[in-house]
Design an enzyme around this catalytic site. Structure first.
Site, PDB file in Angstrom:
ATOM      1  N   ASP A   1       0.808  -1.144  -0.066  1.00  0.00           N
ATOM      2  CA  ASP A   1       0.069   0.065  -0.133  1.00  0.00           C
ATOM      3  C   ASP A   1       0.836   1.052  -0.042  1.00  0.00           C
ATOM      4  OD1 ASP A   1      -1.991  -1.662   0.157  1.00  0.00           O
ATOM      5  OD2 ASP A   1      -2.840  -1.348   2.066  1.00  0.00           O
TER       6      ASP A   1
ATOM      7  N   MET B   1      -5.900  -3.001  -4.297  1.00  0.00           N
ATOM      8  CA  MET B   1      -5.714  -2.584  -2.840  1.00  0.00           C
ATOM      9  C   MET B   1      -5.421  -1.154  -2.426  1.00  0.00           C
ATOM     10  SD  MET B   1      -3.999  -6.361  -1.372  1.00  0.00           S
ATOM     11  CE  MET B   1      -5.079  -7.756  -1.267  1.00  0.00           C
TER      12      MET B   1
ATOM     13  N   GLU C   1      -9.942  -0.015  -2.444  1.00  0.00           N
ATOM     14  CA  GLU C   1     -10.842  -1.042  -1.580  1.00  0.00           C
ATOM     15  C   GLU C   1     -10.945  -0.009  -0.513  1.00  0.00           C
ATOM     16  OE1 GLU C   1      -8.490  -4.226   0.255  1.00  0.00           O
ATOM     17  OE2 GLU C   1      -6.948  -2.887   0.868  1.00  0.00           O
TER      18      GLU C   1
ATOM     19  N   GLN D   1      -2.001  -8.903  -6.316  1.00  0.00           N
ATOM     20  CA  GLN D   1      -1.173  -7.732  -6.364  1.00  0.00           C
ATOM     21  C   GLN D   1       0.074  -8.208  -5.344  1.00  0.00           C
ATOM     22  OE1 GLN D   1      -3.912  -4.107  -6.327  1.00  0.00           O
ATOM     23  NE2 GLN D   1      -4.934  -5.957  -5.752  1.00  0.00           N
TER      24      GLN D   1
HETATM   25  O1  F6P Z   1      -1.941  -3.854   3.904  1.00  0.00           O
HETATM   26  C1  F6P Z   1      -1.938  -4.498   2.786  1.00  0.00           C
HETATM   27  C2  F6P Z   1      -3.015  -5.013   2.350  1.00  0.00           C
HETATM   28  O2  F6P Z   1      -2.572  -5.418   0.951  1.00  0.00           O
HETATM   29  C3  F6P Z   1      -4.383  -3.996   2.279  1.00  0.00           C
HETATM   30  O3  F6P Z   1      -4.505  -3.176   1.210  1.00  0.00           O
HETATM   31  C4  F6P Z   1      -5.392  -4.971   2.560  1.00  0.00           C
HETATM   32  O4  F6P Z   1      -6.721  -4.521   2.955  1.00  0.00           O
HETATM   33  C5  F6P Z   1      -4.873  -6.317   3.382  1.00  0.00           C
HETATM   34  O5  F6P Z   1      -3.565  -6.208   3.128  1.00  0.00           O
HETATM   35  C6  F6P Z   1      -5.684  -7.359   3.251  1.00  0.00           C
HETATM   36  O6  F6P Z   1      -4.881  -8.368   3.915  1.00  0.00           O
HETATM   37  P1  F6P Z   1      -5.163  -9.954   4.122  1.00  0.00           P
HETATM   38  O7  F6P Z   1      -5.950 -10.362   3.198  1.00  0.00           O
HETATM   39  O8  F6P Z   1      -4.062 -10.613   4.451  1.00  0.00           O
HETATM   40  O9  F6P Z   1      -6.058  -9.608   5.638  1.00  0.00           O
END
Ligand code: F6P
Length: 359
Positions: A140, A182, A235, A286
């Site tokens: 991010d 993301m 998102e 991603q």
């Molecule tokens: O923090 C990075 C990130 O890619 C966010 O953009 C996303 O909300 C989150 O990780 C999702 O992570 P996980 O699916 O591992 O909970």
């Protein structure tokens, strides 16, 4: 120079392409300076058991630079003390045990590679006297104090490629395609991939969106013969006066799971424009795959700098990219903050100058 003989290295939070490149650089630089590296599995949890800590030599990191994921494993529950430790007494006992094991393992320092949550915990350990060097990680790119985190460039390259592919099918069918990327609190991926992929609208968490502005832009395009459009949505974007789109509410020890804004925007745009609209979620694609050469170089520099800081005894710090240099910043200055896209960001203004709407 400090005379540290042994360090630990761990990865925490969601994975990002380049984690293995950092691990490799840490292990190799440490080895070349006579320091033994202990790879700790599954974030801080691995410190609790000897069997989850293993000595790593250059032989153990051979060939891993180009691999996504992390050879050490990671935990991303939103609670770096793992999902099972939910009470504050439980967390205190856990933290005490981590500190005790750090000393029992004979470690002189701990290199913690992680995002905001993991670095905040690292900072707490640093305040308790554990010699810590942090390495910032998140696709991010929202960690304060560093221009780039490794993984971001790879995520943007992937999203740009996806937008390129979606362009051709959108044009063939005269459709609107909404691409959800993301970006929980910050719209860096959406902004960079949107500009690189030639999107018509980019919706980011920093600017609550109004779909009438998007509709107006899409109608203008129709007038000059472009009967298709690409809308990129982070998102974490949400409508003005509205709410975040969630897949799962937050629970004790777990942050909420975001998702669904792309589908909602697509549904509404179809209703407002009468044009066929589709949505695509790029999701964890991603975060996977091989890091770009930029991310490999950045991750390698971060890992080597972390060992420099260990040798100089500069603890309670985080390595950071301050082009063209890799520098150290106090963890205290960076944790608990989020680097969002500022309204006067040059790239944001450039995008607007090109006619891209932010809703
Ligand atoms: O923090 C990075 C990130 O890619 C966010 O953009 C996303 O909300 C989150 O990780 C999702 O992570 P996980 O699916 O591992 O909970």
């Amino acid at each position: 120079m400090s005379s540290i003989a042994r360090i630990g290295v761990l990865t925490g939070g969601g994975d990002a392409p380049g984690l293995n490149a950092v691990i490799r650089a840490v292990v190799k630089s440490a080895y070349n300076n006579g320091i033994e590296s202990l790879g700790v599995e599954d974030s801080f949890d691995g410190l609790l058991e000897h069997s989850r800590c293993r000595t790593m030599t250059p032989k153990d990191v051979r060939g891993i630079m180009r691999l996504g994921g992390t050879v050490l494993g990671t935990i991303n529950t939103g609670n770096p003390f793992s999902g099972i430790v939910e009470t504050s007494e439980g967390q205190r006992a856990y933290a005490d045990r981590v500190v005790e094991m750090f000393h029992r393992l004979g470690l002189g320092a701990l290199v913690v590679i992680g995002g905001d949550g993991t670095l905040a915990i690292a900072h707490q350990f640093a305040e308790r006297g554990v010699p810590i060097v942090g390495v910032p990680k998140t696709i991010d790119n929202d960690i304060v104090g560093t221009t780039n985190c490794f993984g971001f460039d790879t995520a943007v390259a992937f999203a740009t490629d996806a937008i390129d592919r979606l362009h051709t099918t959108a044009e063939a069918h005269r459709r609107i395609i909404v691409v959800e990327v993301m970006g929980r609190y910050a719209g860096w991926i959406a902004l960079h991939a949107g500009v690189a992929g030639g999107a018509d609208a980019i919706l980011i968490p920093e600017i609550p969106f109004r779909l009438d502005a998007v509709v107006e832009r899409l109608r203008e395009r129709d007038k000059w013969g472009a009967h298709f459009s690409i809308v990129v949505v982070a998102e974490g974007a949400f409508p003005a006066g509205g709410r975040l789109s969630l897949i799962e509410e937050a629970t004790a020890g777990h942050v909420e799971r975001l998702g669904g804004v792309g589908a909602r925007v697509a549904q509404q745009l179809q209703a407002l424009t009468g044009k066929e609209t589709r949505s695509v979620v790029l999701g964890h694609l991603q975060r996977g795959g091989a890091p770009t050469s930029f991310d490999r170089v950045l991750a390698t520099r971060f890992g080597a700098k972390a060992i420099d800081l260990v040798r100089q005894g500069e603890f309670g710090t985080m390595v950071a990219f301050d082009p063209p240099d890799i520098i150290a910043r106090p963890l205290a200055e960076v944790v608990g903050k989020t680097k969002t896209v500022p309204p006067d960001s040059d790239l944001l203004l450039t995008a607007k100058a090109l006619g891209i709407t932010f809703g």
